[in-house]
Motif scaffolding. Structure first.
Motif, PDB file in Angstrom:
ATOM      1  N   VAL A 161      47.793  45.782  41.910  1.00  0.00           N
ATOM      2  CA  VAL A 161      46.710  46.399  41.141  1.00  0.00           C
ATOM      3  C   VAL A 161      45.441  45.564  41.271  1.00  0.00           C
ATOM      4  O   VAL A 161      44.348  46.100  41.472  1.00  0.00           O
ATOM      5  CB  VAL A 161      47.109  46.569  39.655  1.00  0.00           C
ATOM      6  CG1 VAL A 161      45.925  47.016  38.815  1.00  0.00           C
ATOM      7  CG2 VAL A 161      48.256  47.554  39.526  1.00  0.00           C
ATOM      8  N   LEU A 162      45.574  44.249  41.194  1.00  0.00           N
ATOM      9  CA  LEU A 162      44.416  43.365  41.351  1.00  0.00           C
ATOM     10  C   LEU A 162      43.773  43.522  42.722  1.00  0.00           C
ATOM     11  O   LEU A 162      42.553  43.573  42.840  1.00  0.00           O
ATOM     12  CB  LEU A 162      44.823  41.906  41.130  1.00  0.00           C
ATOM     13  CG  LEU A 162      45.078  41.494  39.691  1.00  0.00           C
ATOM     14  CD1 LEU A 162      45.865  40.197  39.640  1.00  0.00           C
ATOM     15  CD2 LEU A 162      43.770  41.366  38.945  1.00  0.00           C
ATOM     16  N   VAL A 163      44.582  43.604  43.755  1.00  0.00           N
ATOM     17  CA  VAL A 163      44.050  43.784  45.108  1.00  0.00           C
ATOM     18  C   VAL A 163      43.291  45.108  45.192  1.00  0.00           C
ATOM     19  O   VAL A 163      42.223  45.194  45.797  1.00  0.00           O
ATOM     20  CB  VAL A 163      45.177  43.723  46.161  1.00  0.00           C
ATOM     21  CG1 VAL A 163      44.664  44.133  47.533  1.00  0.00           C
ATOM     22  CG2 VAL A 163      45.780  42.321  46.211  1.00  0.00           C
ATOM     23  N   GLY A 164      43.802  46.116  44.544  1.00  0.00           N
ATOM     24  CA  GLY A 164      43.165  47.425  44.554  1.00  0.00           C
ATOM     25  C   GLY A 164      41.853  47.493  43.800  1.00  0.00           C
ATOM     26  O   GLY A 164      41.092  48.440  43.952  1.00  0.00           O
ATOM     27  N   LEU A 165      41.563  46.488  42.966  1.00  0.00           N
ATOM     28  CA  LEU A 165      40.327  46.480  42.208  1.00  0.00           C
ATOM     29  C   LEU A 165      39.117  46.089  43.029  1.00  0.00           C
ATOM     30  O   LEU A 165      37.992  46.219  42.567  1.00  0.00           O
ATOM     31  CB  LEU A 165      40.427  45.480  41.036  1.00  0.00           C
ATOM     32  CG  LEU A 165      41.371  45.831  39.917  1.00  0.00           C
ATOM     33  CD1 LEU A 165      41.400  44.696  38.911  1.00  0.00           C
ATOM     34  CD2 LEU A 165      40.984  47.133  39.261  1.00  0.00           C
ATOM     35  N   SER A 166      39.332  45.601  44.214  1.00  0.00           N
ATOM     36  CA  SER A 166      38.240  45.061  45.010  1.00  0.00           C
ATOM     37  C   SER A 166      37.078  46.027  45.092  1.00  0.00           C
ATOM     38  O   SER A 166      37.225  47.189  45.426  1.00  0.00           O
ATOM     39  CB  SER A 166      38.725  44.731  46.414  1.00  0.00           C
ATOM     40  OG  SER A 166      37.638  44.250  47.184  1.00  0.00           O
ATOM     41  N   GLY A 167      35.902  45.503  44.768  1.00  0.00           N
ATOM     42  CA  GLY A 167      34.680  46.279  44.845  1.00  0.00           C
ATOM     43  C   GLY A 167      34.145  46.353  46.259  1.00  0.00           C
ATOM     44  O   GLY A 167      33.165  47.032  46.528  1.00  0.00           O
TER      45      GLY A 167
END
Length: 147
Positions: free
Chosen positions: A137-143
């Motif tokens: 999920v954190l990896v997917g947050l990348s702006g």
């Protein structure tokens, strides 16, 4: 027990950096964007984390933020203690000190409860916090957007 917003923000920053690619360091602005917070607030948390040795910053081309090896293996309990400071759960002293402070059993019980809270976090490391399902999920947050 309730953590300050500052501690929450710092923990989220550490978790985000724990899953970033080591060869592509993130900037403070990118971490702030990923976490949905103002860059100025994130900068304060980053500064404190750098002071604690949890992360390092590099300026210039190829620069950015990266978690240190000790930061990856830091105890979450230690980190929260450092970020929260030594304040007690209740303020018995101060401008209008509590008249019960000299003989209060509640103060001691709350201090013990606070330490139990931290002790529960002591065995956890930053690396533990980013295991699945949190890490993906954190990896997917990348702006960042593909170029």
């Amino acid at each position: 027990m309730r953590l300050t917003k500052f501690t929450d923000l710092a923990l989220r920053a550490v978790m985000r950096l724990a899953v970033s690619e080591r060869d592509e360091p993130l900037t403070t602005r990118e971490v702030a964007q990923d976490m949905g917070v103002p860059a100025a607030h994130m900068a304060k948390a980053i500064s404190r984390l750098q002071h604690l040795g949890v992360l390092e910053t590099r300026r210039g081309r190829g620069g950015g933020l990266s978690l240190t090896e000790p930061g990856r293996h830091a105890s979450v309990g230690w980190l929260v203690r450092e970020l929260e400071g030594e304040e007690e759960v209740v303020a018995c002293e101060g401008d209008s000190p509590c008249p019960l402070r000299a003989a209060c059993l509640l103060r001691r019980a709350l201090r013990d409860a606070q330490e139990a809270f931290y002790a529960t976090l002591d065995p956890l490391t930053v690396t533990d916090l980013v295991r699945s399902p949190t890490g993906p999920v954190l990896v997917g947050l990348s702006g960042r957007r593909p170029e």
